[in-house]
Write a protein that holds these residues in place. Structure first.
Motif, PDB file in Angstrom:
ATOM      1  N   ALA A  86     -51.290   6.183  -0.479  1.00 38.54           N
ATOM      2  CA  ALA A  86     -51.017   7.491  -1.078  1.00 38.54           C
ATOM      3  C   ALA A  86     -52.285   8.311  -1.254  1.00 38.54           C
ATOM      4  CB  ALA A  86     -50.320   7.316  -2.428  1.00 38.54           C
ATOM      5  N   THR A  88     -54.526   8.746   0.872  1.00 38.64           N
ATOM      6  CA  THR A  88     -54.869   9.401   2.135  1.00 38.64           C
ATOM      7  C   THR A  88     -53.819  10.410   2.585  1.00 38.64           C
ATOM      8  OG1 THR A  88     -53.824   7.627   3.428  1.00 38.64           O
ATOM      9  CG2 THR A  88     -56.165   7.379   2.890  1.00 38.64           C
ATOM     10  N   THR A  89     -52.589  10.297   2.078  1.00 44.38           N
ATOM     11  CA  THR A  89     -51.522  11.208   2.506  1.00 44.38           C
ATOM     12  C   THR A  89     -51.375  12.415   1.599  1.00 44.38           C
ATOM     13  OG1 THR A  89     -49.872   9.920   1.258  1.00 44.38           O
ATOM     14  CG2 THR A  89     -50.230   9.323   3.567  1.00 44.38           C
ATOM     15  N   ARG A  91     -54.066  14.532   0.163  1.00 42.51           N
ATOM     16  CA  ARG A  91     -55.428  15.011  -0.074  1.00 42.51           C
ATOM     17  C   ARG A  91     -55.473  16.536  -0.111  1.00 42.51           C
ATOM     18  NH1 ARG A  91     -59.702  11.546   0.369  1.00 42.51           N
ATOM     19  NH2 ARG A  91     -59.241   9.417   1.023  1.00 42.51           N
ATOM     20  N   TRP A  97     -58.906  13.277  -3.140  1.00 40.16           N
ATOM     21  CA  TRP A  97     -57.635  12.782  -3.681  1.00 40.16           C
ATOM     22  C   TRP A  97     -57.569  13.168  -5.152  1.00 40.16           C
ATOM     23  CZ3 TRP A  97     -56.651   7.471  -6.046  1.00 40.16           C
ATOM     24  CH2 TRP A  97     -55.290   7.322  -6.353  1.00 40.16           C
ATOM     25  N   ARG A 157     -48.191  15.743  -3.902  1.00 35.18           N
ATOM     26  CA  ARG A 157     -46.910  15.840  -3.201  1.00 35.18           C
ATOM     27  C   ARG A 157     -45.744  15.570  -4.148  1.00 35.18           C
ATOM     28  NH1 ARG A 157     -47.582  12.970   2.667  1.00 35.18           N
ATOM     29  NH2 ARG A 157     -45.350  13.453   2.717  1.00 35.18           N
ATOM     30  N   THR A 188     -53.783   0.956   2.840  1.00 34.02           N
ATOM     31  CA  THR A 188     -52.995   0.553   4.002  1.00 34.02           C
ATOM     32  C   THR A 188     -53.670  -0.582   4.768  1.00 34.02           C
ATOM     33  OG1 THR A 188     -54.077   2.354   5.223  1.00 34.02           O
ATOM     34  CG2 THR A 188     -51.897   2.798   4.291  1.00 34.02           C
ATOM     35  N   LEU A 298     -40.990   9.525   2.217  1.00 34.08           N
ATOM     36  CA  LEU A 298     -41.464   8.751   3.365  1.00 34.08           C
ATOM     37  C   LEU A 298     -40.523   8.843   4.553  1.00 34.08           C
ATOM     38  CD1 LEU A 298     -42.698   5.550   1.480  1.00 34.08           C
ATOM     39  CD2 LEU A 298     -44.119   7.354   2.468  1.00 34.08           C
TER      40      LEU A 298
END
Length: 306
Positions: A86, A88-89, A91, A97, A157, A188, A298
């Motif tokens: 999360a 990295t997704t 940013r 972050w 998000r 990850t 997702l």
């Protein structure tokens, strides 16, 4: 056919491997998908367990599965696995972050009161629950009556990361540091979970020297509004009051993501109104709602309508 508030095939494939094995000591469990679909249905609609539709099987089976997985941390582990990566997704444009802090009060139904002082059996609380000297089971009296407060961290998000619960009359600032200490986002690849974001946004309730010093010590940028009384006190002291804390208005405008996350959580009626007597079961209910939010994000599934 997939009905409303149930897992789609894509969502089920995401979590099927994360569930406990169906077989085991004591006999074979009922089908996981049938039972698991009953839990988010109840969380979303807020109906009593006894009123679950018959397609989910005996209500006692669904409730006991939810209670057991709330106690042993199964729901929390599923959520933790979905949150991997999360950092990295979600940013910012500059690659940092950021997490956002806020709290919300959940009105407690009369069915949530009256729990015995000692829970039956030894299930341990999981998911961030706290022992409160003046509020058993994170229930307390506030201006709105019997309430429970949920202290939350969300990413940009609008996805919930971690939370703590407290009695409704408790303030936000004292729980900010414990809330930050519970943040653990798996990577990850290899490596330890990430516990330190690049920036934290919060409203005036989180403005205190202790909170700012903690963030400064951990090299985390703070975008926290300063209340008027602290400004007045600092100016009154003159040079001894120190410099004003750094504040980025453009960054602060993005804090609404945590409020939108709260709105997503409270679309689940078993959270907007708390019915669970035990705090650890209410944390399981929060976790199931958070899991559904993450699964929709997702798998790019549209949210349910009310």
């Amino acid at each position: 056919m997939v009905r409303r508030h149930e897992l789609t095939n894509a969502q089920w494939e995401r979590i099927a491997s994360l569930l406990p094995e169906v077989g085991g000591p004591g006999g074979r469990w009922a089908d996981h998908r049938t039972v698991v679909n009953g839990v988010p249905y109840r969380t979303r609609t807020g109906i009593p367990w006894r009123d679950l539709p018959e397609r989910y099987g005996p209500w006692q089976t669904v409730y006991e599965r939810h209670r057991r997985w709330s106690a042993d941390g199964t729901w929390a582990r599923i959520l933790h696995a979905l949150q991997a990566g999360a950092d990295t997704t979600a940013r910012d444009a500059d690659g940092s972050w950021t997490v956002n802090a806020d709290s919300t009060s959940c009105r407690a139904h009369q069915h949530a009161a009256g729990a015995r002082h000692r829970p039956p059996g030894p299930p341990a609380k999981r998911g961030g629950s706290r022992e409160e000297a003046d509020g058993r089971e994170a229930l307390g009296r506030s201006r709105g009556g019997l309430t429970c407060k949920v202290h939350l961290l969300a990413d940009d998000r609008c996805r919930p990361l971690v939370w703590l619960t407290s009695p409704g009359q408790h303030g936000d600032s004292p729980l900010f540091i414990p809330l930050m200490q519970t943040l653990k986002v798996a990577r990850t690849g290899t490596g330890r979970p990430r516990t330190r974001p690049d920036r934290v946004r919060g409203d005036k309730a989180y403005s205190s020297r202790t909170n700012r010093a903690c963030l400064r010590q951990r090299h985390i940028k703070a975008t926290i509004a300063e209340p008027d009384d602290q400004k007045t006190n600092r100016l009154r002291r003159g040079r001894a009051g120190g410099r004003p804390p750094a504040f980025d208005r453009d960054q602060y405008r993005k804090r609404n993501t945590v409020e939108r996350c709260v709105s997503k959580l409270k679309q689940h009626r078993a959270i907007a109104t708390r019915f669970d007597k035990r705090d650890y079961i209410f944390h399981g209910t929060l976790a199931t709602a958070a899991i559904m939010i993450w699964l929709r994000d997702l798998t790019k599934e549209p949210p349910d309508t009310a």
